[in-house]
Design a protein around this motif. Structure first.
Motif, PDB file in Angstrom:
ATOM      1  N   THR A   1      -9.825 -53.971 -69.458  1.00  0.00           N
ATOM      2  CA  THR A   1     -10.808 -53.919 -68.475  1.00  0.00           C
ATOM      3  C   THR A   1     -11.961 -53.462 -67.813  1.00  0.00           C
ATOM      4  N   GLU A   2     -11.990 -52.124 -67.954  1.00  0.00           N
ATOM      5  CA  GLU A   2     -13.245 -51.899 -67.583  1.00  0.00           C
ATOM      6  C   GLU A   2     -14.770 -52.324 -68.461  1.00  0.00           C
ATOM      7  N   GLU A   3     -14.536 -51.831 -69.933  1.00  0.00           N
ATOM      8  CA  GLU A   3     -15.115 -51.948 -70.782  1.00  0.00           C
ATOM      9  C   GLU A   3     -15.196 -53.636 -70.538  1.00  0.00           C
ATOM     10  N   PHE A   4     -14.739 -55.075 -70.573  1.00  0.00           N
ATOM     11  CA  PHE A   4     -14.779 -55.778 -70.102  1.00  0.00           C
ATOM     12  C   PHE A   4     -16.027 -56.394 -69.197  1.00  0.00           C
ATOM     13  N   THR A   5     -15.415 -55.794 -68.129  1.00  0.00           N
ATOM     14  CA  THR A   5     -16.489 -55.988 -67.097  1.00  0.00           C
ATOM     15  C   THR A   5     -18.142 -55.053 -67.243  1.00  0.00           C
ATOM     16  N   GLN A   6     -18.188 -54.328 -67.707  1.00  0.00           N
ATOM     17  CA  GLN A   6     -19.125 -53.342 -68.330  1.00  0.00           C
ATOM     18  C   GLN A   6     -20.055 -54.649 -69.507  1.00  0.00           C
ATOM     19  N   TRP A   7     -19.164 -54.877 -70.069  1.00  0.00           N
ATOM     20  CA  TRP A   7     -20.075 -55.919 -71.037  1.00  0.00           C
ATOM     21  C   TRP A   7     -20.673 -57.247 -70.845  1.00  0.00           C
ATOM     22  N   MET A   8     -19.915 -57.941 -69.372  1.00  0.00           N
ATOM     23  CA  MET A   8     -20.643 -59.008 -68.675  1.00  0.00           C
ATOM     24  C   MET A   8     -21.755 -58.321 -67.830  1.00  0.00           C
ATOM     25  N   LEU A   9     -22.029 -57.287 -67.155  1.00  0.00           N
ATOM     26  CA  LEU A   9     -22.904 -57.274 -66.264  1.00  0.00           C
ATOM     27  C   LEU A   9     -24.222 -56.876 -66.973  1.00  0.00           C
ATOM     28  N   THR A  10     -23.682 -56.280 -68.325  1.00  0.00           N
ATOM     29  CA  THR A  10     -24.594 -56.429 -69.356  1.00  0.00           C
ATOM     30  C   THR A  10     -25.372 -57.508 -70.134  1.00  0.00           C
ATOM     31  N   VAL A  11     -24.262 -58.743 -70.267  1.00  0.00           N
ATOM     32  CA  VAL A  11     -24.587 -59.557 -70.060  1.00  0.00           C
ATOM     33  C   VAL A  11     -26.397 -59.924 -69.297  1.00  0.00           C
TER      34      VAL A  11
ATOM     35  N   GLU B   1     -27.153 -60.015 -64.879  1.00  0.00           N
ATOM     36  CA  GLU B   1     -27.256 -59.363 -64.086  1.00  0.00           C
ATOM     37  C   GLU B   1     -26.866 -60.899 -62.970  1.00  0.00           C
ATOM     38  N   ASN B   2     -27.118 -61.436 -62.704  1.00  0.00           N
ATOM     39  CA  ASN B   2     -27.165 -63.234 -62.079  1.00  0.00           C
ATOM     40  C   ASN B   2     -26.501 -63.144 -62.099  1.00  0.00           C
ATOM     41  N   LYS B   3     -25.963 -62.988 -61.114  1.00  0.00           N
ATOM     42  CA  LYS B   3     -24.761 -63.728 -60.175  1.00  0.00           C
ATOM     43  C   LYS B   3     -23.964 -65.406 -60.375  1.00  0.00           C
ATOM     44  N   THR B   4     -25.060 -66.263 -60.557  1.00  0.00           N
ATOM     45  CA  THR B   4     -24.729 -67.378 -60.591  1.00  0.00           C
ATOM     46  C   THR B   4     -24.167 -67.649 -62.224  1.00  0.00           C
ATOM     47  N   LEU B   5     -25.190 -66.859 -63.085  1.00  0.00           N
ATOM     48  CA  LEU B   5     -24.542 -67.023 -64.912  1.00  0.00           C
ATOM     49  C   LEU B   5     -23.555 -66.528 -64.871  1.00  0.00           C
ATOM     50  N   LEU B   6     -23.224 -65.009 -64.290  1.00  0.00           N
ATOM     51  CA  LEU B   6     -21.917 -64.525 -64.447  1.00  0.00           C
ATOM     52  C   LEU B   6     -20.761 -65.639 -63.974  1.00  0.00           C
ATOM     53  N   LEU B   7     -20.771 -65.971 -62.792  1.00  0.00           N
ATOM     54  CA  LEU B   7     -19.780 -67.302 -62.034  1.00  0.00           C
ATOM     55  C   LEU B   7     -19.483 -68.178 -63.164  1.00  0.00           C
ATOM     56  N   LEU B   8     -20.647 -68.889 -63.789  1.00  0.00           N
ATOM     57  CA  LEU B   8     -20.450 -69.747 -64.621  1.00  0.00           C
ATOM     58  C   LEU B   8     -19.917 -69.427 -65.906  1.00  0.00           C
ATOM     59  N   MET B   9     -19.844 -67.736 -66.297  1.00  0.00           N
ATOM     60  CA  MET B   9     -19.129 -67.074 -67.373  1.00  0.00           C
ATOM     61  C   MET B   9     -17.848 -66.988 -67.348  1.00  0.00           C
ATOM     62  N   ILE B  10     -17.217 -66.764 -66.148  1.00  0.00           N
ATOM     63  CA  ILE B  10     -16.119 -66.382 -66.155  1.00  0.00           C
ATOM     64  C   ILE B  10     -15.589 -67.791 -66.132  1.00  0.00           C
ATOM     65  N   THR B  11     -16.026 -69.124 -65.076  1.00  0.00           N
ATOM     66  CA  THR B  11     -15.201 -70.462 -64.949  1.00  0.00           C
ATOM     67  C   THR B  11     -15.166 -70.838 -65.773  1.00  0.00           C
ATOM     68  N   CYS B  12     -16.197 -70.581 -67.665  1.00  0.00           N
ATOM     69  CA  CYS B  12     -15.592 -71.156 -68.445  1.00  0.00           C
ATOM     70  C   CYS B  12     -14.788 -70.744 -69.401  1.00  0.00           C
ATOM     71  N   ILE B  13     -14.890 -69.003 -69.325  1.00  0.00           N
ATOM     72  CA  ILE B  13     -13.315 -68.858 -69.771  1.00  0.00           C
ATOM     73  C   ILE B  13     -12.476 -68.684 -69.030  1.00  0.00           C
ATOM     74  N   ILE B  14     -12.630 -69.163 -68.059  1.00  0.00           N
ATOM     75  CA  ILE B  14     -11.465 -69.424 -67.180  1.00  0.00           C
ATOM     76  C   ILE B  14     -10.266 -70.493 -67.849  1.00  0.00           C
ATOM     77  N   PHE B  15     -11.387 -71.628 -68.016  1.00  0.00           N
ATOM     78  CA  PHE B  15     -11.583 -73.297 -68.437  1.00  0.00           C
ATOM     79  C   PHE B  15     -10.546 -72.826 -70.097  1.00  0.00           C
ATOM     80  N   PHE B  16     -11.576 -72.735 -69.948  1.00  0.00           N
ATOM     81  CA  PHE B  16     -11.589 -72.282 -71.851  1.00  0.00           C
ATOM     82  C   PHE B  16      -9.435 -72.215 -72.057  1.00  0.00           C
ATOM     83  N   VAL B  17      -9.037 -70.839 -71.418  1.00  0.00           N
ATOM     84  CA  VAL B  17      -7.939 -70.257 -71.534  1.00  0.00           C
ATOM     85  C   VAL B  17      -6.703 -71.647 -71.055  1.00  0.00           C
TER      86      VAL B  17
END
Length: 426
Positions: A298-308, A310-326
């Motif tokens: 969980t910690e490593e995934f959080t750090q990886w996401m933040l390195t991709v 730092e734009n909050k909008t893009l990160l929210l879109l990424m999270i949304t897409c991952i949840i939708f795919f799962v």
């Protein structure tokens, strides 16, 4: 290494057709055995610990309450009242479909219960009035997803347990997004009604409305008891579930007298089966999540996401897409129990309230119920309406558009979900 074994074995077991719960438990056990650092007995301890939660007691009672309502004719009364209320509009039964789902949402909190109970009644009535099968099934499937958003909600209870978040606040947060879903779907129905020249199903009659309201009045009190009791602090979500079950039982056996001993036994056994499956999934997901957490995924995934980015909008879109795919490939409860420990730290690091994130996750996964290959709502509707699964999936596609629009609005405008819990609880 261990994480790779965990994830690969899980995917392989699901592909091979293992039940989700057994796939979660089996992959976690395999990873623990290969790792060799903790005894295998930890699996049992973590599974029991995952189920040892007071709010989870509400699950069997809400499941039983929904089943009692479907079996005692309450859903029929709700449908008749909704028909008298909005059936006079063009494309009336489409609007009735949505309105009935809103009312039933305040009773069971499960999309599958809505689709299996109200869905059969709604599709049959729409097809008898000349609506094509695709439109009937599509709007029925889409409207059933309102159930787990408007309180009470089984997925939100599970998310609240996993995220250690107030279930009362989650319930309050889902009300406005649920109503937005209903309005968006009604706009879609209005568009189709005009395009296909659907008729008004019946003229508005104040007498008919009064008669149907009188017949459904005691049934309509169910969401008032549940939601009102929780919001005004009269009882917890678990106590509300018990109250709903007792009330539904009284209506079916004493008031309406439509619930026989044989039916009650059948409903009880179905509830035991459904609850057992849900709790086994939660137990399996608990040990699976524990392995992920102990290996700092969980910690490593959080750090990886933040390195991709730092734009909050893009990160929210990424999270949304991952949840939708799962959500397209995994059952809702399993997805919540697995994704919450991984995704919630990322959301919190972005300054997103856990209550808001819970609504976004549940709404996202509800859309996943309408998409192949899992699409539980599609399977249920296919079974109760005798419409092939492929046709159900195809018919539902246009109705995904308004639901996705609402998802994006709720995701990027937190006030839509946070205004009510802030007003009532903070």
């Amino acid at each position: 290494m261990i994480v790779a074994i965990l994830l690969i074995s899980l995917i392989l077991m699901i592909i091979l057709g293992f039940p989700v719960a057994l796939a979660l438990i089996g992959s976690a056990l395999l990873a623990i055995v290969i790792d060799g650092q903790v005894p295998e007995l930890v699996v049992l301890h973590r599974m029991v610990g995952g189920m040892d939660s007071f709010p989870l007691l509400s699950i069997p009672f809400f499941v039983l309450a929904g089943a009692l309502m479907n079996s005692s004719g309450i859903t029929t009364r709700i449908f008749e009242f909704a028909n008298a209320l909005v059936g006079w509009m063009r494309g009336g039964l489409g609007h009735v479909n949505i309105s009935a789902s809103i009312i039933f949402a305040g009773m069971s909190g499960a999309a599958v219960a809505d689709a299996g109970g109200l869905g059969a009644i709604e599709v049959k009535a729409m097809r008898a009035k000349g609506y094509d099968a695709g439109f009937s099934v599509g709007i029925t499937a889409a409207s059933s997803t309102i159930g787990p958003i408007i309180p009470p909600s089984l997925p939100m209870i599970i998310y609240g347990v996993m995220a250690s978040t107030s279930i009362g606040q989650l319930f309050a947060a889902g009300f406005i997004p649920g109503m937005l879903m209903a309005l968006a779907l009604m706009a879609m129905v209005a568009y189709y009604a005009k395009k296909r020249n659907y008729p008004k199903d019946a003229a508005f009659s104040i007498v008919r409305l009064g008669t149907s309201f009188k017949a459904a009045f005691l049934s309509l009190l169910t969401p008032v008891i549940i939601i009102g009791g929780i919001l005004f602090g009269l009882f917890t979500a678990t106590e509300a579930a018990i109250a709903a079950t007792v009330y539904a039982l009284i209506l079916g056996t004493v008031v309406y007298r439509t619930l026989s001993i044989k039916t009650l036994v059948k409903v009880s056994m179905e509830t035991i089966e459904t609850t057992s499956i849900i709790l086994l999934i939660i137990a399996g997901a608990s040990i699976f999540s524990w392995v992920l957490t102990t290996h700092h995924v969980t910690e490593e995934f959080t750090q990886w996401m933040l390195t991709v980015t730092e734009n909050k909008t893009l990160l929210l879109l990424m999270i949304t897409c991952i949840i939708f795919f799962v959500g397209c490939f995994m059952e809702t409860i399993a997805a919540i129990t697995i994704l919450t420990p991984v995704m919630l730290p990322v959301a919190v690091s972005l300054g997103i309230d856990p209550v808001h994130f819970g609504v976004v996750m549940v709404l996202n996964l509800m859309i996943g119920l309408l998409t192949p290959p899992v699409g539980m709502v599609l399977y249920v509707l296919s079974r109760v309406t005798d419409v092939p699964f492929e046709e159900c999936a195809k018919a539902t596609i246009p109705f995904l558009i308004p639901l996705v629009v609402v998802l994006l609005l709720v995701t990027f405008i937190p006030q839509l979900s946070m205004w009510l819990p802030t007003l009532l609880y903070r």
